[in-house]
Design a protein around this motif. Structure first.
Motif, PDB file in Angstrom:
ATOM      1  N   SER A  70       0.841  -1.197   0.000  1.00  0.00           N
ATOM      2  CA  SER A  70       0.000   0.000   0.000  1.00  0.00           C
ATOM      3  C   SER A  70       0.875   1.245   0.000  1.00  0.00           C
ATOM      4  CB  SER A  70      -0.930   0.008   1.210  1.00  0.00           C
ATOM      5  OG  SER A  70      -0.174   0.012   2.401  1.00  0.00           O
ATOM      6  N   ARG A  71       0.242   2.363  -0.330  1.00  0.00           N
ATOM      7  CA  ARG A  71       0.961   3.631  -0.348  1.00  0.00           C
ATOM      8  C   ARG A  71       0.284   4.594   0.605  1.00  0.00           C
ATOM      9  NH1 ARG A  71       2.301   7.705  -5.362  1.00  0.00           N
ATOM     10  NH2 ARG A  71       3.168   9.342  -4.067  1.00  0.00           N
ATOM     11  N   VAL A  72       1.106   5.265   1.406  1.00  0.00           N
ATOM     12  CA  VAL A  72       0.645   6.315   2.304  1.00  0.00           C
ATOM     13  C   VAL A  72       1.578   7.507   2.084  1.00  0.00           C
ATOM     14  CG1 VAL A  72       0.213   6.965   4.695  1.00  0.00           C
ATOM     15  CG2 VAL A  72      -0.087   4.584   3.985  1.00  0.00           C
ATOM     16  N   ASN A  73       1.052   8.568   1.477  1.00  0.00           N
ATOM     17  CA  ASN A  73       1.825   9.769   1.125  1.00  0.00           C
ATOM     18  C   ASN A  73       3.040   9.385   0.280  1.00  0.00           C
ATOM     19  OD1 ASN A  73       0.022  11.390   2.528  1.00  0.00           O
ATOM     20  ND2 ASN A  73       1.130  11.128   4.435  1.00  0.00           N
ATOM     21  N   GLU A  84       7.703  -6.230   7.759  1.00  0.00           N
ATOM     22  CA  GLU A  84       7.210  -4.991   7.158  1.00  0.00           C
ATOM     23  C   GLU A  84       8.400  -4.226   6.581  1.00  0.00           C
ATOM     24  OE1 GLU A  84       5.342  -0.780   8.584  1.00  0.00           O
ATOM     25  OE2 GLU A  84       4.355  -2.588   9.334  1.00  0.00           O
ATOM     26  N   VAL A  85       8.268  -3.842   5.324  1.00  0.00           N
ATOM     27  CA  VAL A  85       9.325  -3.097   4.634  1.00  0.00           C
ATOM     28  C   VAL A  85       8.718  -1.799   4.127  1.00  0.00           C
ATOM     29  CG1 VAL A  85      11.003  -3.119   2.759  1.00  0.00           C
ATOM     30  CG2 VAL A  85      10.436  -5.238   3.923  1.00  0.00           C
ATOM     31  N   ASN A  86       9.415  -0.685   4.353  1.00  0.00           N
ATOM     32  CA  ASN A  86       8.965   0.622   3.893  1.00  0.00           C
ATOM     33  C   ASN A  86       9.930   1.176   2.866  1.00  0.00           C
ATOM     34  OD1 ASN A  86       6.693   0.977   5.696  1.00  0.00           O
ATOM     35  ND2 ASN A  86       8.202   1.150   7.320  1.00  0.00           N
ATOM     36  N   TYR A  87       9.391   1.737   1.796  1.00  0.00           N
ATOM     37  CA  TYR A  87      10.174   2.472   0.807  1.00  0.00           C
ATOM     38  C   TYR A  87       9.707   3.921   0.875  1.00  0.00           C
ATOM     39  CZ  TYR A  87      12.053  -1.775  -1.220  1.00  0.00           C
ATOM     40  OH  TYR A  87      12.737  -2.947  -1.412  1.00  0.00           O
ATOM     41  N   ILE A  88      10.628   4.819   1.141  1.00  0.00           N
ATOM     42  CA  ILE A  88      10.291   6.225   1.373  1.00  0.00           C
ATOM     43  C   ILE A  88      11.021   7.101   0.364  1.00  0.00           C
ATOM     44  CG2 ILE A  88      10.276   8.071   3.094  1.00  0.00           C
ATOM     45  CD1 ILE A  88      10.713   5.728   5.171  1.00  0.00           C
ATOM     46  N   SER A  89      10.297   8.076  -0.165  1.00  0.00           N
ATOM     47  CA  SER A  89      10.906   9.058  -1.067  1.00  0.00           C
ATOM     48  C   SER A  89      11.052  10.371  -0.301  1.00  0.00           C
ATOM     49  CB  SER A  89      10.008   9.255  -2.292  1.00  0.00           C
ATOM     50  OG  SER A  89      10.434  10.363  -3.023  1.00  0.00           O
ATOM     51  N   LEU A  90      12.301  10.752  -0.019  1.00  0.00           N
ATOM     52  CA  LEU A  90      12.584  12.001   0.696  1.00  0.00           C
ATOM     53  C   LEU A  90      13.622  12.813  -0.079  1.00  0.00           C
ATOM     54  CD1 LEU A  90      12.994  10.958   4.431  1.00  0.00           C
ATOM     55  CD2 LEU A  90      11.183  12.300   3.454  1.00  0.00           C
ATOM     56  N   ASN A  91      13.288  14.047  -0.390  1.00  0.00           N
ATOM     57  CA  ASN A  91      14.221  14.967  -1.062  1.00  0.00           C
ATOM     58  C   ASN A  91      14.991  14.270  -2.170  1.00  0.00           C
ATOM     59  OD1 ASN A  91      13.337  16.907   0.766  1.00  0.00           O
ATOM     60  ND2 ASN A  91      14.951  16.443   2.207  1.00  0.00           N
ATOM     61  N   ILE A  95      14.704   5.603   0.271  1.00  0.00           N
ATOM     62  CA  ILE A  95      15.127   4.878   1.464  1.00  0.00           C
ATOM     63  C   ILE A  95      14.324   3.596   1.590  1.00  0.00           C
ATOM     64  CG2 ILE A  95      15.361   4.982   3.976  1.00  0.00           C
ATOM     65  CD1 ILE A  95      15.390   8.065   3.645  1.00  0.00           C
ATOM     66  N   ARG A  96      15.018   2.500   1.883  1.00  0.00           N
ATOM     67  CA  ARG A  96      14.380   1.217   2.174  1.00  0.00           C
ATOM     68  C   ARG A  96      14.616   0.914   3.640  1.00  0.00           C
ATOM     69  NH1 ARG A  96      15.778  -4.024   3.032  1.00  0.00           N
ATOM     70  NH2 ARG A  96      14.252  -5.563   2.380  1.00  0.00           N
ATOM     71  N   GLU A  97      13.520   0.759   4.395  1.00  0.00           N
ATOM     72  CA  GLU A  97      13.620   0.447   5.824  1.00  0.00           C
ATOM     73  C   GLU A  97      13.005  -0.922   6.085  1.00  0.00           C
ATOM     74  OE1 GLU A  97      11.441   3.473   7.869  1.00  0.00           O
ATOM     75  OE2 GLU A  97      13.177   4.764   8.072  1.00  0.00           O
ATOM     76  N   GLN A  98      13.737  -1.713   6.831  1.00  0.00           N
ATOM     77  CA  GLN A  98      13.216  -2.984   7.310  1.00  0.00           C
ATOM     78  C   GLN A  98      13.740  -3.172   8.719  1.00  0.00           C
ATOM     79  OE1 GLN A  98      14.358  -6.447   5.108  1.00  0.00           O
ATOM     80  NE2 GLN A  98      13.071  -7.810   6.320  1.00  0.00           N
ATOM     81  N   THR A 104      19.907   3.258   1.391  1.00  0.00           N
ATOM     82  CA  THR A 104      19.561   4.498   0.698  1.00  0.00           C
ATOM     83  C   THR A 104      20.069   4.459  -0.734  1.00  0.00           C
ATOM     84  OG1 THR A 104      21.566   5.589   1.479  1.00  0.00           O
ATOM     85  CG2 THR A 104      19.584   5.914   2.775  1.00  0.00           C
ATOM     86  N   LEU A 105      19.355   5.152  -1.582  1.00  0.00           N
ATOM     87  CA  LEU A 105      19.718   5.304  -2.978  1.00  0.00           C
ATOM     88  C   LEU A 105      19.616   6.782  -3.290  1.00  0.00           C
ATOM     89  CD1 LEU A 105      20.356   3.878  -5.665  1.00  0.00           C
ATOM     90  CD2 LEU A 105      17.906   3.762  -6.067  1.00  0.00           C
ATOM     91  N   GLU A 106      20.728   7.382  -3.707  1.00  0.00           N
ATOM     92  CA  GLU A 106      20.736   8.808  -3.984  1.00  0.00           C
ATOM     93  C   GLU A 106      20.224   9.080  -5.384  1.00  0.00           C
ATOM     94  OE1 GLU A 106      24.100  11.208  -2.887  1.00  0.00           O
ATOM     95  OE2 GLU A 106      24.821   9.575  -1.619  1.00  0.00           O
ATOM     96  N   GLY A 107      19.404  10.119  -5.497  1.00  0.00           N
ATOM     97  CA  GLY A 107      18.873  10.533  -6.793  1.00  0.00           C
ATOM     98  C   GLY A 107      17.638  11.377  -6.601  1.00  0.00           C
ATOM     99  N   LYS A 108      17.449  12.366  -7.433  1.00  0.00           N
ATOM    100  CA  LYS A 108      16.283  13.253  -7.351  1.00  0.00           C
ATOM    101  C   LYS A 108      15.097  12.535  -7.987  1.00  0.00           C
ATOM    102  CE  LYS A 108      14.917  17.967  -8.447  1.00  0.00           C
ATOM    103  NZ  LYS A 108      13.571  17.848  -8.726  1.00  0.00           N
TER     104      LYS A 108
END
Length: 163
Positions: A70-73, A84-91, A95-98, A104-108
């Motif tokens: 699912s996607r939340v924001n 539970e694994v989270n993929y987050i898009s920040l700036n 980011i992959r959190e488990q 982390t993967l750098e890139g705009k």
């Protein structure tokens, strides 16, 4: 006997030889420096490409193992069993959190699209993820799909997670 000449080089001949040898050595040093610099750039770029490929592979494996995506924001949540694994898009980071582990993967991020049955959605259950980002002045894409079994869809619809 004192007026006998010794066979030797003159000072001018020695200066010419030193000048020519310094030109040859500086050309060799410049060639070595440039080739070393290009090798370093190439290996750094290869490391970044490998990092993108491993991030893409990890997302595919996480989607295969999860029961619900699912996607939340700006966060994609993948749940399956006790995991539970989270993929987050920040700036400028993906980011992959488990648990306590974070990759982390750098890139705009240019596009961060999630879909359910070919319809674009912002929040809720999803079956397709499309991420487009710019890294190293080139555009990279990560595109993965989730195939649900009917049991997972029924379970998710009972608990109000599927609309």
């Amino acid at each position: 006997m004192l007026n006998k000449k010794l066979a030797a080089f003159s000072l001018i001949e020695m200066l010419v030889v030193m000048l020519l040898s310094s030109i040859v050595l500086s050309a060799a040093y410049y060639t070595f420096y440039k080739s070393n610099m290009y090798y370093s750039l190439f290996t750094n770029k290869q490391k970044r490409v490998l990092n993108i490929a491993s991030f893409n592979t990890q997302l595919r494996k996480d989607l295969e193992r999860c029961n619900m995506a699912s996607r939340v924001n700006n966060r994609i949540v993948l749940k399956g069993g006790d995991r539970e694994v989270n993929y987050i898009s920040l700036n400028n980071l993906l980011i992959r959190e488990q648990g306590l582990m974070r990759d982390t993967l750098e890139g705009k991020v240019v596009k961060f699209v999630t879909k359910l049955k070919w319809k674009k959605l912002e929040d809720g259950l999803l079956d397709e993820i499309f991420i487009e980002f710019v890294a190293d002045e080139s555009i990279h894409t990560i595109h993965q799909r989730k195939r649900y079994c009917s049991e997972d869809l029924i379970h998710n619809s009972r608990f109000g997670r599927w609309q």
